[in-house]
Design a protein around this motif. Structure first.
Motif, short mmCIF file in Angstrom:
data_model
loop_
_atom_site.label_atom_id
_atom_site.label_comp_id
_atom_site.label_asym_id
_atom_site.label_seq_id
_atom_site.Cartn_x
_atom_site.Cartn_y
_atom_site.Cartn_z
N VAL A 278 28.05 25.72 47.20
CA VAL A 278 29.30 26.14 46.56
C VAL A 278 30.18 24.92 46.33
O VAL A 278 30.27 24.04 47.19
CB VAL A 278 30.05 27.17 47.43
CG1 VAL A 278 31.44 27.44 46.86
CG2 VAL A 278 29.26 28.46 47.53
N PHE A 279 30.82 24.87 45.17
CA PHE A 279 31.76 23.81 44.85
C PHE A 279 33.18 24.40 44.91
O PHE A 279 33.50 25.33 44.16
CB PHE A 279 31.48 23.23 43.47
CG PHE A 279 30.11 22.61 43.35
CD1 PHE A 279 29.91 21.28 43.67
CD2 PHE A 279 29.02 23.38 42.95
CE1 PHE A 279 28.65 20.71 43.58
CE2 PHE A 279 27.76 22.82 42.85
CZ PHE A 279 27.57 21.47 43.17
N ALA A 280 34.00 23.87 45.80
CA ALA A 280 35.35 24.41 46.01
C ALA A 280 36.38 23.38 45.57
O ALA A 280 36.30 22.21 45.96
CB ALA A 280 35.56 24.76 47.48
N PHE A 281 37.34 23.81 44.75
CA PHE A 281 38.42 22.95 44.29
C PHE A 281 39.73 23.48 44.85
O PHE A 281 40.14 24.61 44.54
CB PHE A 281 38.48 22.92 42.76
CG PHE A 281 37.30 22.23 42.13
CD1 PHE A 281 37.39 20.90 41.73
CD2 PHE A 281 36.09 22.90 41.94
CE1 PHE A 281 36.30 20.25 41.14
CE2 PHE A 281 35.00 22.26 41.36
CZ PHE A 281 35.11 20.93 40.96
N ILE A 282 40.38 22.67 45.69
CA ILE A 282 41.64 23.07 46.31
C ILE A 282 42.78 22.27 45.72
O ILE A 282 42.73 21.03 45.71
CB ILE A 282 41.60 22.85 47.83
CG1 ILE A 282 40.46 23.64 48.46
CG2 ILE A 282 42.92 23.27 48.46
CD1 ILE A 282 40.35 23.47 49.97
N GLY A 283 43.78 22.94 45.20
CA GLY A 283 44.95 22.24 44.67
C GLY A 283 45.41 22.80 43.36
O GLY A 283 45.02 23.90 42.94
N ALA A 284 46.25 22.03 42.68
CA ALA A 284 46.79 22.43 41.38
C ALA A 284 47.05 21.16 40.58
O ALA A 284 47.01 20.05 41.12
CB ALA A 284 48.07 23.23 41.55
N GLY A 285 47.30 21.33 39.29
CA GLY A 285 47.56 20.18 38.45
C GLY A 285 47.40 20.50 36.99
O GLY A 285 47.06 21.63 36.61
N SER A 286 47.59 19.50 36.16
CA SER A 286 47.69 19.71 34.72
C SER A 286 46.38 20.13 34.06
O SER A 286 46.39 20.67 32.96
CB SER A 286 48.21 18.44 34.04
OG SER A 286 47.40 17.33 34.35
N VAL A 287 45.22 19.88 34.70
CA VAL A 287 43.95 20.27 34.07
C VAL A 287 43.31 21.47 34.76
O VAL A 287 42.20 21.87 34.40
CB VAL A 287 42.95 19.09 34.02
CG1 VAL A 287 43.56 17.90 33.31
CG2 VAL A 287 42.46 18.72 35.40
N LEU A 288 44.00 22.05 35.73
CA LEU A 288 43.41 23.19 36.45
C LEU A 288 43.05 24.33 35.51
O LEU A 288 41.95 24.90 35.61
CB LEU A 288 44.37 23.68 37.54
CG LEU A 288 43.92 24.94 38.30
CD1 LEU A 288 42.60 24.70 39.02
CD2 LEU A 288 45.01 25.37 39.30
#
Length: 429
Positions: A278-288
């Motif tokens: 599994v690939f997990a992306f944690i956070g936020a930002g302009s390209v989310l």
């Protein structure tokens, strides 16, 4: 006791990495300095709570540090105009409030907001007749050029002139990487380069450390976000412009789990002990939003997006990953340092690096054998490195990499040692 004024832009409880570092730096200097910080009201997400919409200025005290918070307009991360209004409001109000505080011995400013952070330091130096220490976390306009955020040559030239002006009028420039020190020589063509030293960023290794996978809060975190019994390759941090994430996520099609548009089920890779990847992306930002749209379009079932975690939960989210990305886009060498590497090392996890040769963090990874790296844009090599981690997921090779990183961090890159270096450098400036 000497007095120091810090222009911080973002400060706790905002989750910006520079805000977290400056909080720890400010509190760590209280034995040598009386510290005042000028920053914005909590607003890193772009949204401002009602309690900070009543006045233009707020005075607070957090752990002995005096905060002067300035009110700014709300903004959207993908709206340039609203961001510019927000930044200019901070700049103007920060200058005005500088006149309202007493004498200072030192003014300390970081390179955020881009260009204006340095100019704030220069103006603060003149207003307070103090020494100016310029902490360059990111070089601009070089960063703007690298990610093609603006191609307006006149604007970029003005930005360069202004930031070189800030460097020239500093008493000391402190950067956060060896390649950033070299960047100063490049800027000034090795002629009259301002005094520049390097002090690494950090994570508090006493509060962020390895935990057992059976830890109750890690188990809860994994369960909440569907990571139970999975091999988790994690990205944690700002999902913004400087990381080439929109191209890297396309690489993950080779590891996709889900139905194709023709209705064929793709199982996706598994580790030798049977765990799904599994690939997990944690956070936020302009390209989310772009990443989320891409995942929905291609019907991935093994890419998960997780909101920013509060600082007190960072230890659990970082420990929930088995391998962590540490990424910069091409052209960022000598311009910026992905400080998320220190958190990864702190929890003894291996690093999947996509970083240019000669950059600070790639040198750390290769010198300590705490991960595997390739250059930005080498997408086939990225795939190869991901496959290596999946293949070795059940071996002690990955665990050893993590241990290497943790041991080096504790012995050479501790928070206390970095703050000691800051205090010594400032007093000698």
């Amino acid at each position: 006791m000497k007095k120091i004024l810090i222009y911080a832009h973002y400060y706790f409880p905002d989750v910006a990495s520079t805000g977290q570092i400056l909080k720890e730096l400010a509190e760590g200097m209280l034995d040598e300095f009386k510290v005042t910080v000028i920053c914005v009201v909590p607003s890193y997400s772009g949204v401002i709570e009602k309690e900070y919409k009543q006045q233009n200025y707020y005075v607070e005290n957090i752990n002995g540090v005096k905060l002067l918070r300035v009110r700014v307009p709300e903004f959207k991360k993908n709206d340039k105009i609203s961001r510019i209004k927000n930044i200019l409001s901070y700049f103007i109000r920060a200058i005005l409030i500088t006149f309202m505080i007493g004498p200072q011995d030192f003014v300390f400013s970081i390179s955020q907001p881009p260009i204006l952070g340095g100019l704030l330091g220069v103006l603060g130096k003149w207003i307070k007749r103090a020494k100016f220490i310029y902490n360059i976390q990111d070089f601009n306009p070089e960063q703007t050029i690298a990610v093609e955020y603006s191609k307006n040559r006149l604007v970029l030239k003005i930005m360069m002139v202004l930031d070189k002006f800030s460097c020239k009028h500093s008493n000391l420039v402190i950067t956060v990487g060896r390649d950033l020190v070299q960047r100063m020589d490049i800027r000034f063509k090795n002629r009259n380069t301002p005094k520049t030293i390097m002090i690494n960023n950090w994570i508090d290794e006493k509060n962020i450390y390895p935990l057992s996978s059976e830890n109750e809060k890690i188990v809860t975190f994994r369960k909440e976000f569907g990571l139970e019994n999975k091999f988790v390759i994690m990205y944690s941090g700002n999902i913004g412009l400087y990381y080439d994430l929109e191209n890297l996520i396309k690489v993950l099609k080779s590891f996709r789990k889900g139905y194709t548009h023709s209705g064929i089920w793709e199982e996706g890779p598994k580790t030798a002990d049977g765990r799904d990847v599994v690939f997990a992306f944690i956070g936020a930002g302009s390209v989310l939003d772009n990443l989320v749209s891409y995942v929905k379009k291609h019907q991935f079932e093994n890419i998960i997006f997780i909101p920013y975690q509060d600082k007190e939960n960072l230890i659990y989210s970082l420990n929930a990953g088995d391998v962590h990305w540490c990424i910069n886009a091409k052209g960022i060498k000598g311009v910026s340092v992905p400080s998320k590497a220190y958190g990864i090392m702190a929890v003894a996890k291996p690093i999947l690096g996509v970083l240019e040769k000669g950059t600070e963090i790639r040198c750390l990874i290769e010198d300590t054998c705490c991960g595997i790296c390739c250059d930005p844009g080498e997408y086939e090599k990225v795939k190869e490195n991901i496959r290596w981690f999946i293949k070795n997921a059940s071996t002690d090779k990955i665990e050893k990499m993590g241990e290497n990183g943790r041991n080096y961090l504790v012995n050479n890159l501790s928070k206390d040692e970095a703050i000691r270096k800051y205090k010594e450098a400032i007093l000698k400036s």
